[in-house]
Scaffold this active site. Structure first.
Site, short mmCIF file in Angstrom:
data_model
loop_
_atom_site.label_atom_id
_atom_site.label_comp_id
_atom_site.label_asym_id
_atom_site.label_seq_id
_atom_site.Cartn_x
_atom_site.Cartn_y
_atom_site.Cartn_z
N TYR A 125 49.75 39.03 37.82
CA TYR A 125 49.23 37.74 37.42
C TYR A 125 49.22 37.51 35.91
CZ TYR A 125 47.92 36.03 42.02
OH TYR A 125 47.97 35.56 43.30
N ASP A 209 50.93 47.32 53.64
CA ASP A 209 51.61 46.84 54.85
C ASP A 209 50.86 47.28 56.10
OD1 ASP A 209 52.35 49.41 54.10
OD2 ASP A 209 54.44 49.24 54.73
N ASP A 233 45.35 38.77 46.83
CA ASP A 233 45.65 37.36 47.10
C ASP A 233 46.18 37.21 48.52
OD1 ASP A 233 46.25 34.59 46.65
OD2 ASP A 233 48.34 35.19 46.43
N ASP A 237 44.16 35.71 52.35
CA ASP A 237 44.60 34.62 53.23
C ASP A 237 44.64 35.13 54.67
OD1 ASP A 237 44.87 32.76 51.19
OD2 ASP A 237 46.88 32.13 51.82
C1 IPM Z 1 43.86 32.03 45.27
C2 IPM Z 1 45.02 31.14 44.99
C3 IPM Z 1 45.46 31.32 43.54
C4 IPM Z 1 45.87 32.77 43.38
C5 IPM Z 1 46.58 30.39 43.09
C6 IPM Z 1 46.25 28.94 43.33
C7 IPM Z 1 46.95 30.62 41.64
O1 IPM Z 1 46.05 31.38 45.88
O2 IPM Z 1 42.81 31.87 44.61
O3 IPM Z 1 43.95 32.90 46.14
O4 IPM Z 1 47.03 33.13 43.62
O5 IPM Z 1 45.03 33.56 42.97
MN MN Z 2 45.59 32.89 47.40
#
Ligand code: IPM
Ligand code: MN
Length: 331
Positions: A125, A209, A233, A237
């Site tokens: 990042y 993984d 990240d 999700d």
């Molecule tokens: C998150 C989002 C951000 C990230 C993006 C929008 C830059 O996906 O907060 O998880 O990748 O950290």
């Molecule tokens: Mn994210």
């Protein structure tokens, strides 16, 4: 005591969900003074400001920042993400991204209450790299990952402290030490060393993984997970998807050293396709506000908010916000 909260509703559904989150915090009896900051993709399209140094300076004087979502399809990828969200994470040194998964969705009987601690200021990042001969067949693009001993250690120590405070006292390091041998080795060695300070915490290691399989098939094995910025990240999700959906996933971008305000935001994005329809679930923003209350020392309010969110609630964005707020008024 009244807390000074900077509110960045942002784009898309951001302002809608943040409005409900503030309603719920108020209903929980927390005293605060909210100041709106007009930032995000729409603001950028209007006058070119993403996050000026002046605005950043002003933000520093607040106790916390509550953010809805930023990003709009009219702005090229990266402009708002890097210029606003990542700039706040880096400049305010929000080195912990704490993302709890409570398993509060209907049909989930508290199936997997676990939390991911994502390093939030390093890894891929940082934007290290560049491009050569762009647009030609000889184009070269590099994208580095920065891992410092200091950055890795403070993140891992925070995760151990959190694990030590929880009932199960279990911490899993997630990385890819079999391929990313330089960074992986730094993470693993640091993890092993810090572990010696926490003899009561049980530890484990998973490749990222394999962790994806366990998130889906056996999430019960997890209590606290610590991982690098990009793995965190992606995994969070997935964590949202397996514990009731991204509409419930909350996050805290923390500066545990408290050298400035911390920032609280739902994991989801601005969802421009459903803006104004009332379909956005404000629960992720409300749970992020609960994390904010915790960080501001308002633990009773934070716990009440979380409790109020465990009852399944149907309806529009406003219906859900109202229902959760109404449960709190009863306290
Ligand atoms: C998150 C989002 C951000 C990230 C993006 C929008 C830059 O996906 O907060 O998880 O990748 O950290
Ligand atoms: Mn994210």
């Amino acid at each position: 005591m009244s807390h000074k909260i900077a509110v960045i509703g942002g784009d898309g559904i951001g302002p809608e969900v943040v409005h409900e989150a503030l309603k719920v915090v108020r209903a929980a009896g927390v005293h605060f003074e909210a100041t709106d900051f007009d930032l995000g993709g729409q603001r950028y399209l209007r006058d070119g400001e993403v996050l000026s140094d002046d605005t950043l300076h002003t933000l520093r004087s607040f106790d916390a920042i509550l953010l809805g979502a930023v990003g709009t399809p009219e702005v090229p990828p990266g402009v708002i993400e890097r210029g606003l969200l990542l700039k706040m994470r880096f400049e305010l040194d929000l080195y912990i991204n704490q993302r709890p998964f409570l398993g509060i969705a209907p049909g989930h009987e508290r199936p997997h209450d676990f939390v991911v601690i994502r390093e939030n200021t390093e890894g891929p990042y940082v934007g290290e790299g560049g491009v050569l001969r762009k647009g030609t067949i000889n184009e070269v693009a590099t994208q580095g990952s920065v891992n410092t001993r200091m950055g890795v250690e403070r993140c891992i120590r925070y995760a151990f402290q959190l694990a030590a405070s929880r009932e199960r006292k279990h911490l899993t390091l997630v990385h890819k030490t079999n391929v990313l041998t330089f960074a992986g080795d730094l993470w693993q060695r640091t993890f092993n060393e810090v572990a010696k300070e926490f003899p009561k915490v049980d530890t484990a290691y998973n490749h990222v993984d394999a962790a994806c399989i366990y998130f889906v098939q056996d999430p019960h094995r997890y209590d606290v997970i610590v991982t690098d910025n990009l793995f965190g990240d992606i995994l969070t999700d997935l964590g949202g998807a397996v514990s009731g959906g991204i509409g419930l996933a909350s996050s805290a971008n923390l500066n545990p050293a408290r050298t400035g305000p911390s920032m609280f935001e739902p994991v989801h994005g601005s969802a421009p396709d459903i803006v104004g329809t009332g379909k956005a679930n404000p629960t992720a923003a409300i749970l992020s506000a609960a994390l904010m209350c915790d960080f501001l020392g308002e633990h009773a309010a934070a716990n009440h908010i979380r409790e109020a969110c465990t009852e399944p609630t149907e309806g529009s964005t406003i219906d859900i916000g109202n229902a959760i707020a109404a449960r709190l008024h009863k306290h």
